[in-house]
Design an enzyme around this catalytic site. Structure first.
Site, PDB file in Angstrom:
ATOM      1  N   ARG A  37      -0.767  -1.904  -6.917  1.00 36.81           N
ATOM      2  CA  ARG A  37      -1.001  -3.047  -6.020  1.00 36.81           C
ATOM      3  C   ARG A  37      -1.865  -4.088  -6.719  1.00 36.81           C
ATOM      4  NH1 ARG A  37      -1.094  -4.447  -0.520  1.00 36.81           N
ATOM      5  NH2 ARG A  37      -3.080  -5.159   0.357  1.00 36.81           N
ATOM      6  N   HIS A  80      -2.537   2.372  -5.706  1.00 37.49           N
ATOM      7  CA  HIS A  80      -3.316   1.163  -5.406  1.00 37.49           C
ATOM      8  C   HIS A  80      -3.522   0.346  -6.674  1.00 37.49           C
ATOM      9  CE1 HIS A  80      -5.225  -0.699  -1.983  1.00 37.49           C
ATOM     10  NE2 HIS A  80      -6.236  -1.084  -2.748  1.00 37.49           N
ATOM     11  N   ARG A 103       0.857  -1.189   0.000  1.00 33.24           N
ATOM     12  CA  ARG A 103       0.000   0.000   0.000  1.00 33.24           C
ATOM     13  C   ARG A 103       0.891   1.237   0.000  1.00 33.24           C
ATOM     14  NH1 ARG A 103      -1.942  -3.677   3.857  1.00 33.24           N
ATOM     15  NH2 ARG A 103      -4.043  -4.495   3.424  1.00 33.24           N
ATOM     16  N   LYS A 155      -1.722  -2.914   8.055  1.00 36.54           N
ATOM     17  CA  LYS A 155      -2.895  -2.557   8.845  1.00 36.54           C
ATOM     18  C   LYS A 155      -2.895  -3.309  10.170  1.00 36.54           C
ATOM     19  CE  LYS A 155      -6.080  -1.298   5.118  1.00 36.54           C
ATOM     20  NZ  LYS A 155      -7.387  -1.591   4.474  1.00 36.54           N
ATOM     21  N   TYR A 164      -8.675 -10.711  -7.575  1.00 35.47           N
ATOM     22  CA  TYR A 164      -7.663 -10.652  -8.616  1.00 35.47           C
ATOM     23  C   TYR A 164      -7.752 -11.841  -9.563  1.00 35.47           C
ATOM     24  CZ  TYR A 164      -5.920  -7.115  -5.471  1.00 35.47           C
ATOM     25  OH  TYR A 164      -5.825  -6.008  -4.670  1.00 35.47           O
ATOM     26  N   HIS A 181      -3.428  -9.267   3.187  1.00 31.71           N
ATOM     27  CA  HIS A 181      -4.881  -9.348   3.323  1.00 31.71           C
ATOM     28  C   HIS A 181      -5.252 -10.239   4.504  1.00 31.71           C
ATOM     29  CE1 HIS A 181      -5.662  -8.351  -1.201  1.00 31.71           C
ATOM     30  NE2 HIS A 181      -5.602  -7.263  -0.453  1.00 31.71           N
TER      31      HIS A 181
END
Length: 309
Positions: A256, A253, A158, A182, A288, A279
């Site tokens: 990404r 992004h 990110r 995150k 994806y 994730h």
């Protein structure tokens, strides 16, 4: 909690809301953005419960939750907002149940509104190669921009994670980078040869020219020597793509998305891509695979003798 909330009717005691906030911040490790959103949702739920005469926490049952969400829908809230508010409500009732403040967990009975997910815009492998191969790395800014784009494509991090990197997060011998994602979750991501070389060129010949006494250990620097800001990184990506021409204007992004899609097209398994991207859920990574399938369908339509009617 806002001072103004004290004068607003609420079915949830203030001390419960404050403890819930600590739970989200410390135990769940939510990002500041998600934390604010969840707290806002639960304050709204608390006000609604008071409006309809719910008697404290015991009045928060599945019927009240569904009525609250129905009102959100009637007010024209988007599916994304409804899905987030449902998730906030389920997190809150699970917290109340674990704390012994509810006899059961009504949030378990809530369904989750399905959100239509648009396929992300990605570069083709040829476009990514042309962009990076043709990118000029002249001067400190040019060397930095090349390293930034190479790292975004190589790692799929990110933009906030990229800007948060310090010099010692990069292991040049193992060609890996330590990323803080995150929820303050740390992961190690491989870095390919082109990106590793671009970063080394930046560190040797670009960063020293921009560094000041206030630069600290930041890997990437802005023009004035401070840590590169995500807004500046986005501007770098858009401007460099515009210079290349004849390709989609993707954001960081988008890089990404591009990295993940190309990994899957190259044969990587979903679990590995999930780990690389950081994730929490494999379901997030699965989007994806849809990108790759759509691209295969497009190639089939264009190339196969009977690909179109």
């Amino acid at each position: 909690m806002n001072a103004d909330d004290a004068s607003v009717p609420s079915a949830v005691p203030r001390e419960v809301l404050e403890d819930f906030e600590r739970h989200l911040r410390v135990e769940r490790g939510l990002s500041p953005h998600t934390l604010r959103a969840y707290l806002g949702d639960i304050r709204d739920l608390s006000r609604y419960a008071a409006e309809v005469g719910a008697s404290g926490l015991d009045g928060i049952d599945v019927a009240l939750l569904r009525a609250w969400l129905a009102r959100q829908h009637a007010h024209g809230r988007s599916r994304a907002t409804l899905a987030r508010r449902t998730a906030a409500a389920r997190t809150f009732t699970a917290y109340l149940f674990r704390r012994g403040l509810l006899a059961d967990d009504p949030g378990l009975l809530l369904g989750t509104p399905k959100q239509p997910r648009d396929l992300p815009t990605v570069l083709t492998q040829d476009q990514a190669a042309r962009l990076l191969d043709d990118l000029r790395g002249e001067g400190p800014i040019g060397l930095r921009d090349r390293a930034v784009l190479e790292m975004l494509y190589a790692t799929g991090v990110r933009v906030s994670e990229l800007c948060g990197l310090d010099i010692d997060d990069l292991d040049t011998e193992r060609q890996t980078v330590r990323v803080l994602g995150k929820g303050d979750k740390e992961r190690t991501v491989p870095v390919g040869d082109p990106a590793a070389r671009a970063v080394q060129e930046w560190l040797r010949h670009g960063r020293p020219a921009l560094a000041t006494e206030h630069s600290g250990p930041a890997l990437f620097l802005g023009a004035r020597g401070g840590r590169l800001h995500p807004t500046s990184a986005r501007r770098i990506v858009h401007s460099r793509i515009a210079e290349a021409g004849d390709m989609p204007d993707v954001s960081p992004h988008g890089f990404r998305h591009t990295a993940a899609t190309h990994l899957l097209e190259g044969g990587a398994d979903l679990r590995s891509v999930q780990e690389m991207l950081g994730h929490a859920s494999l379901q997030t990574t699965q989007i994806y695979t849809r990108v790759s399938v759509e691209r295969l369908k497009q190639v089939h339509r264009q190339a196969h003798p009977r690909g179109t009617a």
